[in-house]
Design an enzyme around this catalytic site. Sequence first.
Site, PDB file in Angstrom:
ATOM      1  N   LYS A 135       0.731  -1.126  -0.054  1.00  0.00           N
ATOM      2  CA  LYS A 135       0.088   0.088  -0.024  1.00  0.00           C
ATOM      3  C   LYS A 135       0.926   1.279   0.059  1.00  0.00           C
ATOM      4  O   LYS A 135       1.543   1.519   1.016  1.00  0.00           O
ATOM      5  CB  LYS A 135      -0.899   0.013   1.176  1.00  0.00           C
ATOM      6  CG  LYS A 135      -1.486   1.379   1.271  1.00  0.00           C
ATOM      7  CD  LYS A 135      -2.715   1.214   2.573  1.00  0.00           C
ATOM      8  CE  LYS A 135      -2.163   2.013   3.507  1.00  0.00           C
ATOM      9  NZ  LYS A 135      -2.361   3.235   3.619  1.00  0.00           N
ATOM     10  N   ASP A 157      -3.122   4.520  -2.296  1.00  0.00           N
ATOM     11  CA  ASP A 157      -4.087   4.928  -1.452  1.00  0.00           C
ATOM     12  C   ASP A 157      -4.151   6.484  -1.561  1.00  0.00           C
ATOM     13  O   ASP A 157      -3.622   7.134  -0.372  1.00  0.00           O
ATOM     14  CB  ASP A 157      -3.934   4.598   0.007  1.00  0.00           C
ATOM     15  CG  ASP A 157      -4.927   5.027   1.120  1.00  0.00           C
ATOM     16  OD1 ASP A 157      -6.243   5.326   0.799  1.00  0.00           O
ATOM     17  OD2 ASP A 157      -4.563   4.654   2.390  1.00  0.00           O
ATOM     18  N   LYS A 201      -6.958   8.571  -1.813  1.00  0.00           N
ATOM     19  CA  LYS A 201      -8.287   9.098  -1.304  1.00  0.00           C
ATOM     20  C   LYS A 201      -8.800  10.461  -2.228  1.00  0.00           C
ATOM     21  O   LYS A 201      -8.951  11.478  -1.377  1.00  0.00           O
ATOM     22  CB  LYS A 201      -8.141   9.506   0.403  1.00  0.00           C
ATOM     23  CG  LYS A 201      -7.749   8.291   1.007  1.00  0.00           C
ATOM     24  CD  LYS A 201      -7.811   8.782   2.583  1.00  0.00           C
ATOM     25  CE  LYS A 201      -7.754   7.639   3.547  1.00  0.00           C
ATOM     26  NZ  LYS A 201      -6.557   6.881   3.527  1.00  0.00           N
ATOM     27  N   ASP A 259     -13.392  15.154  -5.245  1.00  0.00           N
ATOM     28  CA  ASP A 259     -13.203  16.596  -5.934  1.00  0.00           C
ATOM     29  C   ASP A 259     -14.672  16.346  -6.603  1.00  0.00           C
ATOM     30  O   ASP A 259     -15.270  15.500  -6.474  1.00  0.00           O
ATOM     31  CB  ASP A 259     -12.004  16.551  -6.754  1.00  0.00           C
ATOM     32  CG  ASP A 259     -11.714  18.231  -6.834  1.00  0.00           C
ATOM     33  OD1 ASP A 259     -12.821  19.051  -7.081  1.00  0.00           O
ATOM     34  OD2 ASP A 259     -10.759  18.575  -6.746  1.00  0.00           O
ATOM     35  N   ARG A 301       3.204  -1.277  10.552  1.00  0.00           N
ATOM     36  CA  ARG A 301       4.386  -1.215  11.617  1.00  0.00           C
ATOM     37  C   ARG A 301       4.640  -2.711  12.225  1.00  0.00           C
ATOM     38  O   ARG A 301       6.005  -3.146  12.418  1.00  0.00           O
ATOM     39  CB  ARG A 301       4.153  -0.369  12.711  1.00  0.00           C
ATOM     40  CG  ARG A 301       4.440   1.276  12.393  1.00  0.00           C
ATOM     41  CD  ARG A 301       3.674   2.027  13.187  1.00  0.00           C
ATOM     42  NE  ARG A 301       2.172   2.005  13.236  1.00  0.00           N
ATOM     43  CZ  ARG A 301       1.643   2.655  13.884  1.00  0.00           C
ATOM     44  NH1 ARG A 301       2.075   3.873  14.567  1.00  0.00           N
ATOM     45  NH2 ARG A 301       0.264   2.656  13.628  1.00  0.00           N
TER      46      ARG A 301
HETATM   47  O1  C5P Z   1       1.372   0.718  11.129  1.00  0.00           O
HETATM   48  P1  C5P Z   1      -0.156   0.257  10.901  1.00  0.00           P
HETATM   49  O2  C5P Z   1      -0.445  -1.243  10.677  1.00  0.00           O
HETATM   50  O3  C5P Z   1      -1.170   0.787  12.023  1.00  0.00           O
HETATM   51  O4  C5P Z   1      -0.639   0.979   9.661  1.00  0.00           O
HETATM   52  C1  C5P Z   1      -2.004   0.823   9.166  1.00  0.00           C
HETATM   53  C2  C5P Z   1      -1.975   1.622   7.907  1.00  0.00           C
HETATM   54  O5  C5P Z   1      -3.528   1.753   7.662  1.00  0.00           O
HETATM   55  C3  C5P Z   1      -1.359   2.924   7.775  1.00  0.00           C
HETATM   56  O6  C5P Z   1      -1.073   3.271   6.355  1.00  0.00           O
HETATM   57  C4  C5P Z   1      -2.710   3.811   7.884  1.00  0.00           C
HETATM   58  O7  C5P Z   1      -2.809   5.224   7.539  1.00  0.00           O
HETATM   59  C5  C5P Z   1      -3.685   3.039   7.275  1.00  0.00           C
HETATM   60  N1  C5P Z   1      -5.346   3.239   7.973  1.00  0.00           N
HETATM   61  C6  C5P Z   1      -5.615   3.157   9.294  1.00  0.00           C
HETATM   62  N2  C5P Z   1      -6.730   3.341   9.759  1.00  0.00           N
HETATM   63  C7  C5P Z   1      -7.799   3.566   8.871  1.00  0.00           C
HETATM   64  C8  C5P Z   1      -7.541   3.834   7.607  1.00  0.00           C
HETATM   65  C9  C5P Z   1      -6.128   3.552   7.084  1.00  0.00           C
HETATM   66  O8  C5P Z   1      -4.571   2.640   9.924  1.00  0.00           O
HETATM   67  N3  C5P Z   1      -9.109   3.754   9.330  1.00  0.00           N
END
Ligand code: C5P
Length: 232
Positions: A33, A60, A62, A65, A211
Amino acid sequence: MSSNPIFCAVDTPDLVKAEKLGGQLRGHVHGLKLGLEFFMAQGATGYRALSGFGGPVFLDVKLHDIPNTVAGAVTSLLPLQPGFMTIHTSGGPAMMRAAAETAAKAGQMRPKLLGVTVLTSLDAKDLAAVGQDTHTAQQVTRLAKLAKESGLDGVVCSPEEVKVLRQTLGPDFILMVPGIRPSWAAAGDQKRVMTPREAINAGATYLVIGRPITGAADPAEAAQRITQELAT
Ligand code: C5P
């Protein structure tokens, strides 16, 4: 569920770091992603450097417009051949239809369009401040239904929304789910998490995991550990 449902969130603006991660994860995740942080910094050139990693890219961005502008943005992104891209459902049905009709022009290479419903960073007070007094869960369901009716392929949703959206929207609608934490990983700033197994059991199609994989000493091993846990 795909046999490997993981999209690894490459949340960095740094091309060298992103390329290294892409190389390490080749064959260990379904896709990558790439979000606004990366795309704003590295643009189409950076995207192309990563897109050869061997799986689909979930771009991603988003989009939100007027329909004509969103259709133009989708047209500009089609040459990159992303597997998936995101669009805000609150942009309304005409905007989503314009995006879906434009994406369809790519035929077999058509990116799957995923709707963003209510950002999980917004609580009831924030939503009331922008004039949305509906219950958050109801608003998410309403927007996800509208996304399906407007030709989108699925939505991005939080773990706690998966079950009801799967029941409401049927077996084929894509549910791309972040907020995933294996039991052995730190939650970090994610407040309402599910393990990969829980999310898949609830009806997730794909899992967005950042992460727990990107922060591991060996990202490939962390991804493998998750897929092995899902296979048992
Ligand atoms: O590091 P982690 O597993 O928390 O990353 C989750 C990913 O999913 C990040 O790119 C975050 O921006 C995205 N995301 C999220 N919650 C949402 C939408 C997207 O954590 N509701």
